[in-house]
Design an enzyme around this catalytic site. Sequence first.
Site, PDB file in Angstrom:
ATOM      1  CG  ASP A 137      43.913  40.517  33.676  1.00 26.28           C
ATOM      2  OD1 ASP A 137      43.390  41.452  33.028  1.00 26.28           O
ATOM      3  OD2 ASP A 137      45.139  40.289  33.649  1.00 26.28           O
ATOM      4  CG  ASN A 149      36.832  41.366  30.962  1.00 31.42           C
ATOM      5  OD1 ASN A 149      36.793  40.184  31.265  1.00 31.42           O
ATOM      6  ND2 ASN A 149      36.306  42.327  31.711  1.00 31.42           N
ATOM      7  CD1 TRP A 165      36.722  35.197  26.221  1.00 33.92           C
ATOM      8  CD2 TRP A 165      35.562  36.875  25.283  1.00 33.92           C
ATOM      9  NE1 TRP A 165      35.500  34.695  25.819  1.00 33.92           N
ATOM     10  CE2 TRP A 165      34.770  35.701  25.239  1.00 33.92           C
ATOM     11  CE3 TRP A 165      35.040  38.045  24.753  1.00 33.92           C
ATOM     12  CZ2 TRP A 165      33.496  35.670  24.685  1.00 33.92           C
ATOM     13  CZ3 TRP A 165      33.764  38.019  24.191  1.00 33.92           C
ATOM     14  CH2 TRP A 165      33.008  36.842  24.165  1.00 33.92           C
ATOM     15  CG  HIS A 220      35.524  45.632  29.540  1.00 33.99           C
ATOM     16  ND1 HIS A 220      36.504  44.964  30.242  1.00 33.99           N
ATOM     17  CD2 HIS A 220      36.150  46.675  28.915  1.00 33.99           C
ATOM     18  CE1 HIS A 220      37.677  45.571  30.044  1.00 33.99           C
ATOM     19  NE2 HIS A 220      37.484  46.609  29.238  1.00 33.99           N
ATOM     20  CD1 TRP A 280      41.619  55.885  38.492  1.00 32.12           C
ATOM     21  CD2 TRP A 280      39.941  56.673  37.236  1.00 32.12           C
ATOM     22  NE1 TRP A 280      40.481  55.926  39.272  1.00 32.12           N
ATOM     23  CE2 TRP A 280      39.447  56.414  38.531  1.00 32.12           C
ATOM     24  CE3 TRP A 280      39.059  57.170  36.273  1.00 32.12           C
ATOM     25  CZ2 TRP A 280      38.112  56.635  38.894  1.00 32.12           C
ATOM     26  CZ3 TRP A 280      37.737  57.395  36.642  1.00 32.12           C
ATOM     27  CH2 TRP A 280      37.277  57.126  37.919  1.00 32.12           C
ATOM     28  CG  LEU A 316      28.156  35.759  48.535  1.00 39.11           C
ATOM     29  CD1 LEU A 316      29.405  34.963  48.889  1.00 39.11           C
ATOM     30  CD2 LEU A 316      27.798  35.486  47.066  1.00 39.11           C
ATOM     31  CB  SER A 352      47.618  43.951  39.133  1.00 40.35           C
ATOM     32  OG  SER A 352      48.295  43.305  38.075  1.00 40.35           O
TER      33      SER A 352
END
Length: 241
Positions: free
Chosen positions: A12, A14, A17, A29, A61, A123, A188
Amino acid sequence: MNVPQHVAIIMDGNGRWAERRGQTRTSGHRKGVEAVREAVRSAGEFGVKYLTLFAFSSENWHRPQAEVNDLMGLLKFFIRRDLAELHREKVRVRVIGERMSLKPDILALLTEAEELTKENSALELIIAFNYGGRDDIVRATRLIATRAANGDLDPASICEKTLSAALDTGDIPDPDLLIRTSGEQRISNFLLWQAAYAELVFLPCLWPDFDRSAFEGALQVYQNRTRRFGNIAEPDLALGS
Ligand code: IPE
Ligand code: IPE
Ligand code: MG
């Protein structure tokens, strides 16, 4: 070092920033994708086995159409650009979330990524895209109800394992550590069922600033937590009381 097997991250911050730099949310993003790359690399180096990244929630959305389009575009960009390298690094890519409402081109890319990397085991990178914890539980419930209605499942036999297995994360262990960046202290609608006993670490840094050392810092915080799972701490257990 006791490295968590499964780390889940709510990426969270972006937008903030970018706003702080007088830039568009999109550029935040974009910078966020770079942080994703570094997080995946670092997770591998730290010995984490499962890394789940919350990339787009079922509620995202509601954002302006242009931003939604940007986020869809960035997912495509990330897969197209990074898939070969992820495969080289033996990363298995998996996607959780509701797929029906995704555009065919995105769906095709996600399936391609999963197919190409399905034998990899260095991974597991689990991308939560169009994911909502409640939606996950609803879809699992629908699956279980259908099996019961068809006579393939005795309702009396339904237990926690039945539901866990029917979730998108069916064969993935629950997260041990859940990190959220940006200073917000909420879940969230992320892995609601799965995070029942996850250690929560909230970091003030915004996602584009999340680097290897921020990741290491979160792992260190995890080291100092005592997980009890409803029991009493281990030394007390050994003493008996
Ligand atoms: C996280 O950053 C990325 C997604 C939700 C896709 P945000 O876009 O939520 O950034 P803030 O929270 O507005 O700063
Ligand atoms: C959570 O962040 C979703 C993702 C990181 C993909 P949001 O920015 O959507 O969450 P809220 O709206 O602040 O709770
Ligand atoms: Mg946000």
